[in-house]
Design a protein around this motif. Structure first.
Motif, PDB file in Angstrom:
ATOM      1  N   ARG A 125     -16.387 -33.500  76.039  1.00 23.57           N
ATOM      2  CA  ARG A 125     -16.106 -33.975  74.875  1.00 23.57           C
ATOM      3  C   ARG A 125     -17.446 -34.466  74.426  1.00 23.57           C
ATOM      4  O   ARG A 125     -17.910 -35.401  75.121  1.00 23.57           O
ATOM      5  CB  ARG A 125     -15.137 -34.636  74.572  1.00 23.57           C
ATOM      6  N   MET A 126     -18.074 -34.121  73.150  1.00 23.33           N
ATOM      7  CA  MET A 126     -19.343 -34.403  72.765  1.00 23.33           C
ATOM      8  C   MET A 126     -18.989 -35.645  71.466  1.00 23.33           C
ATOM      9  O   MET A 126     -20.019 -36.246  70.908  1.00 23.33           O
ATOM     10  CB  MET A 126     -20.295 -33.421  72.289  1.00 23.33           C
ATOM     11  N   VAL A 141     -20.952 -41.561  77.709  1.00 23.56           N
ATOM     12  CA  VAL A 141     -22.285 -42.118  78.338  1.00 23.56           C
ATOM     13  C   VAL A 141     -23.112 -40.872  77.946  1.00 23.56           C
ATOM     14  O   VAL A 141     -22.878 -39.626  78.176  1.00 23.56           O
ATOM     15  CB  VAL A 141     -22.219 -42.098  79.773  1.00 23.56           C
ATOM     16  N   GLY A 142     -24.235 -41.156  77.151  1.00 26.37           N
ATOM     17  CA  GLY A 142     -25.021 -39.957  76.647  1.00 26.37           C
ATOM     18  C   GLY A 142     -24.196 -39.237  75.638  1.00 26.37           C
ATOM     19  O   GLY A 142     -24.326 -38.161  75.396  1.00 26.37           O
ATOM     20  N   SER A 143     -23.227 -39.934  74.667  1.00 22.92           N
ATOM     21  CA  SER A 143     -22.667 -39.286  73.786  1.00 22.92           C
ATOM     22  C   SER A 143     -21.429 -38.366  74.399  1.00 22.92           C
ATOM     23  O   SER A 143     -20.742 -37.729  73.532  1.00 22.92           O
ATOM     24  CB  SER A 143     -23.494 -38.677  72.850  1.00 22.92           C
ATOM     25  N   GLN A 144     -21.324 -38.222  75.571  1.00 23.97           N
ATOM     26  CA  GLN A 144     -20.423 -37.267  76.274  1.00 23.97           C
ATOM     27  C   GLN A 144     -19.309 -38.086  77.067  1.00 23.97           C
ATOM     28  O   GLN A 144     -19.705 -39.111  77.939  1.00 23.97           O
ATOM     29  CB  GLN A 144     -21.014 -36.218  76.690  1.00 23.97           C
ATOM     30  N   THR A 145     -18.025 -37.507  77.075  1.00 23.82           N
ATOM     31  CA  THR A 145     -17.053 -37.985  78.415  1.00 23.82           C
ATOM     32  C   THR A 145     -16.595 -36.483  79.076  1.00 23.82           C
ATOM     33  O   THR A 145     -16.934 -35.531  78.457  1.00 23.82           O
ATOM     34  CB  THR A 145     -15.728 -38.338  77.869  1.00 23.82           C
ATOM     35  N   THR A 146     -16.324 -36.681  80.346  1.00 19.61           N
ATOM     36  CA  THR A 146     -16.145 -35.402  81.071  1.00 19.61           C
ATOM     37  C   THR A 146     -14.676 -35.382  81.892  1.00 19.61           C
ATOM     38  O   THR A 146     -14.348 -34.622  82.299  1.00 19.61           O
ATOM     39  CB  THR A 146     -17.119 -35.121  81.953  1.00 19.61           C
ATOM     40  N   VAL A 147     -14.273 -36.445  81.811  1.00 19.69           N
ATOM     41  CA  VAL A 147     -12.755 -36.568  82.247  1.00 19.69           C
ATOM     42  C   VAL A 147     -11.942 -37.320  81.277  1.00 19.69           C
ATOM     43  O   VAL A 147     -12.069 -38.326  80.642  1.00 19.69           O
ATOM     44  CB  VAL A 147     -12.948 -37.337  83.758  1.00 19.69           C
ATOM     45  N   THR A 148     -10.793 -36.802  81.207  1.00 16.69           N
ATOM     46  CA  THR A 148      -9.552 -37.193  80.431  1.00 16.69           C
ATOM     47  C   THR A 148      -8.373 -37.424  81.288  1.00 16.69           C
ATOM     48  O   THR A 148      -7.818 -36.922  82.063  1.00 16.69           O
ATOM     49  CB  THR A 148      -9.128 -36.220  79.306  1.00 16.69           C
ATOM     50  N   LEU A 149      -7.777 -38.879  80.967  1.00 15.17           N
ATOM     51  CA  LEU A 149      -6.585 -39.302  81.879  1.00 15.17           C
ATOM     52  C   LEU A 149      -5.424 -39.345  80.698  1.00 15.17           C
ATOM     53  O   LEU A 149      -5.662 -40.063  79.669  1.00 15.17           O
ATOM     54  CB  LEU A 149      -6.716 -40.689  82.431  1.00 15.17           C
ATOM     55  N   THR A 191      -4.272 -43.135  76.607  1.00 20.17           N
ATOM     56  CA  THR A 191      -5.254 -41.954  76.826  1.00 20.17           C
ATOM     57  C   THR A 191      -6.710 -42.510  77.062  1.00 20.17           C
ATOM     58  O   THR A 191      -7.384 -43.326  76.373  1.00 20.17           O
ATOM     59  CB  THR A 191      -5.500 -41.085  75.566  1.00 20.17           C
ATOM     60  N   VAL A 192      -7.328 -42.193  78.260  1.00 21.53           N
ATOM     61  CA  VAL A 192      -8.624 -42.693  78.638  1.00 21.53           C
ATOM     62  C   VAL A 192      -9.336 -41.542  78.825  1.00 21.53           C
ATOM     63  O   VAL A 192      -9.332 -40.617  79.716  1.00 21.53           O
ATOM     64  CB  VAL A 192      -8.641 -43.506  79.964  1.00 21.53           C
ATOM     65  N   ARG A 193     -10.703 -41.262  78.122  1.00 15.91           N
ATOM     66  CA  ARG A 193     -11.598 -40.607  78.347  1.00 15.91           C
ATOM     67  C   ARG A 193     -13.026 -41.265  78.738  1.00 15.91           C
ATOM     68  O   ARG A 193     -13.388 -42.289  78.206  1.00 15.91           O
ATOM     69  CB  ARG A 193     -11.953 -39.818  77.089  1.00 15.91           C
ATOM     70  N   PHE A 194     -13.710 -40.615  79.731  1.00 15.29           N
ATOM     71  CA  PHE A 194     -14.954 -41.109  80.210  1.00 15.29           C
ATOM     72  C   PHE A 194     -15.703 -40.266  80.905  1.00 15.29           C
ATOM     73  O   PHE A 194     -15.312 -39.139  80.900  1.00 15.29           O
ATOM     74  CB  PHE A 194     -14.527 -42.546  81.186  1.00 15.29           C
TER      75      PHE A 194
END
Length: 200
Positions: A128-129, A142-150, A170-173
């Motif tokens: 996600r951007m 980080v750097g305007s993006q997340t790559t994992v969604t819990l 919901t946690v996105r990181f």
């Protein structure tokens, strides 16, 4: 006073992170797997430090005839450089940590969220951007993006930088190696219990 105390703890953690980075150590315990998330920010941080150093040299030349002002500005500039390097160091020495029963999602010295694996309903690789602030969600780009969604089966408590509490479900990181982290979380969630079975 509480805000001042929080800010002082923040600065102390940055200095500790800088020391750990210099001595090539990370904050994790035995049995925990570390997953980094700051790889994409290295170049940006290096560029920021370079700009700060150039500014420091420039101001030193411009203010050489005003020693008092020069001393104050120099101290602020040096502190800024230490602060920026400390932020990068915190990303390096405070990775995400996966243990047998919990995941610690981190971002520098600002976030250290403990999530029991039994409360993880689902985990997926999701790039996600863009992120909008929503109740019950925590986005840590980080750097305007997340790559994992819990997605959690029940919310956990997240403490903001100023100590306020939020419930998040919901946690996105971001993780540098998101695929490996997602697979590791799924595997850890499906490991059978080692506790003895009840007698028949």
């Amino acid at each position: 006073m509480r805000t001042v105390s929080v800010l002082l703890r923040h600065e102390l953690r940055l200095l500790v992170s800088l020391w750990l980075w210099i001595t090539r150590r990370a904050q994790r315990a035995d049995g925990e797997r570390a997953f980094g998330y700051g790889r994409g920010q290295g170049a940006m941080m290096a560029g920021l430090v370079f700009v700060c150093v150039i500014e420091t040299l420039t101001m030193s030349v411009l203010l050489r005839d005003w020693p008092t002002v020069h001393g104050i500005v120099l101290a602020l500039d040096v502190y800024t450089v230490v602060f920026v390097v400390g932020m990068h160091a915190a990303f390096a020495v405070r990775p995400h940590l996966l243990a047998a029963d919990a995941l610690r999602v981190r971002r520098g010295v600002h976030v250290d969220l403990h999530i029991p694996l039994e409360q993880v309903a689902s985990v997926r690789r999701e790039l996600r951007m863009t992120h909008e602030r929503t109740d019950g969600e925590l986005n840590l780009p980080v750097g305007s993006q997340t790559t994992v969604t819990l997605q959690l089966s029940e919310p956990v408590i997240h403490f903001t930088a100023l100590g306020r509490q939020r419930e998040v479900g919901t946690v996105r990181f971001h993780a540098d190696d998101a695929d490996t982290l997602v697979a590791a979380i799924k595997q850890a969630r499906t490991v059978p219990s080692t506790s003895p079975a009840p007698p028949e």
